[in-house]
Design an enzyme around this catalytic site. Structure first.
Site, PDB file in Angstrom:
ATOM      1  N   ASN A 156       0.692  -1.253  -0.006  1.00  0.00           N
ATOM      2  CA  ASN A 156      -0.700  -0.142   0.240  1.00  0.00           C
ATOM      3  C   ASN A 156       0.948   1.576   0.032  1.00  0.00           C
ATOM      4  OD1 ASN A 156       0.329  -0.193   2.069  1.00  0.00           O
ATOM      5  ND2 ASN A 156      -1.647  -0.095   3.835  1.00  0.00           N
ATOM      6  N   CYS A 157       2.005   1.138   0.541  1.00  0.00           N
ATOM      7  CA  CYS A 157       3.125   2.415   0.827  1.00  0.00           C
ATOM      8  C   CYS A 157       3.469   2.884  -0.809  1.00  0.00           C
ATOM      9  CB  CYS A 157       4.189   2.248   1.365  1.00  0.00           C
ATOM     10  SG  CYS A 157       3.363   2.208   3.133  1.00  0.00           S
ATOM     11  N   THR A 190      -6.559  -8.502  23.641  1.00  0.00           N
ATOM     12  CA  THR A 190      -7.557  -7.164  24.250  1.00  0.00           C
ATOM     13  C   THR A 190      -7.845  -7.574  25.346  1.00  0.00           C
ATOM     14  OG1 THR A 190      -8.979  -8.145  23.397  1.00  0.00           O
ATOM     15  CG2 THR A 190      -7.515  -6.461  21.995  1.00  0.00           C
ATOM     16  N   ASN A 191      -9.052  -6.614  25.906  1.00  0.00           N
ATOM     17  CA  ASN A 191      -9.396  -7.079  27.240  1.00  0.00           C
ATOM     18  C   ASN A 191     -10.585  -8.520  27.199  1.00  0.00           C
ATOM     19  OD1 ASN A 191     -11.561  -5.379  25.795  1.00  0.00           O
ATOM     20  ND2 ASN A 191     -12.936  -6.032  27.220  1.00  0.00           N
ATOM     21  N   TYR A 210      -7.012 -10.607  20.360  1.00  0.00           N
ATOM     22  CA  TYR A 210      -5.142  -9.915  20.776  1.00  0.00           C
ATOM     23  C   TYR A 210      -5.903  -8.634  19.119  1.00  0.00           C
ATOM     24  CZ  TYR A 210      -3.025 -13.945  23.200  1.00  0.00           C
ATOM     25  OH  TYR A 210      -2.568 -15.158  23.968  1.00  0.00           O
ATOM     26  N   ALA A 211      -4.509  -8.167  19.014  1.00  0.00           N
ATOM     27  CA  ALA A 211      -4.707  -7.134  17.842  1.00  0.00           C
ATOM     28  C   ALA A 211      -3.638  -6.233  17.885  1.00  0.00           C
ATOM     29  CB  ALA A 211      -6.536  -5.494  18.256  1.00  0.00           C
ATOM     30  N   GLY A 261      -1.387  -4.229  14.529  1.00  0.00           N
ATOM     31  CA  GLY A 261      -1.263  -2.646  13.758  1.00  0.00           C
ATOM     32  C   GLY A 261      -1.970  -1.485  14.009  1.00  0.00           C
ATOM     33  N   LYS A 273      33.402  14.459  10.159  1.00  0.00           N
ATOM     34  CA  LYS A 273      32.132  14.995  11.369  1.00  0.00           C
ATOM     35  C   LYS A 273      30.609  14.555  10.546  1.00  0.00           C
ATOM     36  CE  LYS A 273      35.105  18.308  13.528  1.00  0.00           C
ATOM     37  NZ  LYS A 273      35.872  19.205  14.009  1.00  0.00           N
TER      38      LYS A 273
END
Length: 551
Positions: free
Chosen positions: A42-43, A271-272, A277-278, A280, A432
């Site tokens: 997508n980028c 998650t709660n 899980y989540a 992205g 430098k």
């Protein structure tokens, strides 16, 4: 056998899926993607618009068949998860008009983000207005270009994607106007750094309008009315005003949400709800510098999160340490990059902030092809903690910002910057490096060897009676000069110091700040009260072009 369902592919979902397979050969891994493509770049989408990326197939990273062959993954495009039952541990799926359910032992949500579509009058009737988030969006834009042959385009929103779209539409031959609600383009950068980007856009023929937004579409989108009543014609309009978490599925399942609707997860991406899980763009992460919740929609963090959640599920000890939001964009011949906090955000967070700008070369100045890099550093003047950095230039910006991002992640301070050792040969860098130099300048500030004022403070300081001293060579003044300044070239300063009034306060400047620092040290040791204009004339000219004279 453990059954793991992943909702959504691309960066987070597919990174999780492939890592899980490498760790859990016996697991059943199912990837459910509502769109037609489970793994795409997508980028890279804006660069197909101009033809810089020639083949559409280049954007399609992996196919379901290839993923099954190599990783034994059950990848199902066009399968939209419409509900989660956390009690029964099932998901409800819509595919080809049919509704089915699948059970899971572990569920990973990677729904991504969706474009924010502002409530603009007439948008529903507009037929030439698009957003760009995925390949189907790209196909719609390309169909318009191929069939309608548009001449004038408007891009609403001058963030990273908006700038990329403006560049690539211009390269395709369209007249482009770029509209940004904020006071300057590329709002994640500070005003003076973004000024270089605006100047580059204007020099390439892009019309830039800031502090405005699209208020109304008329004539099916052909006429765009701005907030101040300005009317612009448009054959093609791209809305790029930001993204928001795709959180409907999570919200309906009872998963807790936080800032701007982001999914709340712990440091194991849990998650709660048990076994959900989540990762992205849809999740809240900790801004690593401030510790505050943040939405950081970038490919690199999403890929890392996908891998880490797979590790967690496989029993490895991984923690979500947060993100600092490192990003870069190309705008025609210029690169603009940032990491960590901007000056504006750092001050809003109540941090004790000092700022320094320097100009350097991407490689040794005597070697052909050297180009200028402007770096900005935000840091704590007492502890040396680095809050953020920004860079502008034709080449080598990515290298320096990546170094400074690593410095921040590693907990190093400005005191460490002069000690960093880089590979050096004339075609690649300087003895430098600009990163070393910005560390030296910050140390000079901390240790009281140099006192600086910022570009935006100059007018007020001169109004107090201070005198601006420009130590550039007279020949340089043809490229622009301050309207109120006396000129004594640095090499003449010692023998002409009697021309200065020791009862007055001076602000000293040159092109980049190096010579003016030398002049500052000369005058201070002669008993004068002197401040150095941070970033010097080159920075001031970029942001205050109207206050520059030419001879």
């Amino acid at each position: 056998m453990t059954k793991i369902i992943i909702v959504g592919g691309v960066a987070g979902g597919m990174s999780a899926a492939t890592r899980l397979r490498r760790l859990m050969e016996d697991a059943e891994i199912v990837v459910l993607e509502k769109g037609p493509f489970v793994s795409f770049a997508n980028c890279g989408l804006p660069y197909y618009v101009s033809g810089e990326i020639e083949a559409r197939e280049s954007l399609l990273v992996q196919t379901p068949e290839a993923l099954r062959a190599r990783f034994n993954l059950d990848v199902r495009p066009h399968h939209e998860v419409i509900a989660i039952n956390p009690v029964d541990k099932t998901v409800t799926i819509k595919h080809s008009g049919q509704i089915t359910t699948e059970s899971y032992d572990k569920l990973i949500l990677s729904p991504g983000a969706k474009p924010f579509i502002p409530p603009i009058i007439g948008l529903a009737e507009a037929t030439n207005v698009y957003s760009l988030r995925n390949v189907p969006d790209l196909d719609k834009i390309m169909t318009n270009i191929d069939q309608e042959n548009p001449k004038k385009a408007i891009v609403v929103g001058a963030g990273f994607i908006g700038l990329e779209m403006a560049e690539n539409l211009k390269k395709r031959g369209l007249e482009v106007a770029l509209i940004e609600k904020a006071p300057h383009v590329l709002p994640p950068l500070d005003e003076e750094m973004a000024a270089f980007v605006k100047n580059e856009l204007v020099s390439k023929g892009v019309e830039v309008i800031t502090s405005q937004s699209a208020a109304e579409f008329r004539n099916q989108g052909k006429l765009v009315i701005l907030e101040d009543g300005t009317e612009l014609q448009s054959d093609l309009t791209i809305l790029s005003v930001g993204v928001q978490p795709e959180n409907t599925l999570a919200k309906d399942a009872g998963i807790k949400l936080g800032l701007r609707g982001g999914i709340l997860v712990d440091n194991n991406y849990q998650t709660n709800l048990s076994d959900i899980y989540a990762v992205g763009d849809a999740i809240l992460v900790k801004q690593q510098i401030t510790g505050e919740d943040a939405l950081i929609s970038l490919a690199s963090p999403a890929n890392r999160q996908g891998r880490q959640v797979a590790d967690v599920i496989a029993g490895l000890n991984r923690k979500n340490k947060g993100s600092i939001g490192t990003a870069i964009v190309r705008v025609f011949g210029l690169s603009a990059a940032s990491t960590g906090l901007s000056e504006r955000v750092a001050r809003l967070a109540g941090l004790d902030v000092a700022v320094v700008h320097i100009s350097g070369k991407d490689h040794a100045g005597y070697y052909p092809g050297a180009t200028e890099i402007v770096l900005k550093l935000m840091y704590n003047p007492k502890t040396g903690e680095i809050y953020g950095a920004q860079g502008i230039g034709e080449k080598g910006v990515d290298k320096r910002i990546d170094i400074l991002a690593t410095v921040i992640k590693g907990g190093l301070t400005v005191f460490d910057l002069p000690e960093l050792e880089f590979s050096y040969a004339p075609p690649f860098g300087a003895a430098k490096d600009p990163v070393n130099m910005i560390g030296y300048v910050a140390l000079n500030q901390i240790e009281g060897l140099s006192n600086t004022i910022q570009w935006h403070e100059l007018t007020d300081e001169l109004a107090k009676g201070k005198i601006l001293l420009d130590v550039r060579e007279e020949s340089e003044l043809a490229n622009g000069r301050f309207k109120e300044a006396i000129n004594i070239p640095l090499n003449d300063l010692r023998c002409r110091v009697s021309e200065l009034d020791p009862t007055k306060e001076y602000i000293i400047s040159c092109h980049s700040g190096l010579r003016s620092y030398v002049g500052e040290r000369i005058l201070k040791q002669a008993g004068f009260k002197v401040e150095n204009l941070d970033g010097a004339f080159s920075l001031y000219k970029a942001v205050r072009l109207e206050d520059v004279d030419y001879v």
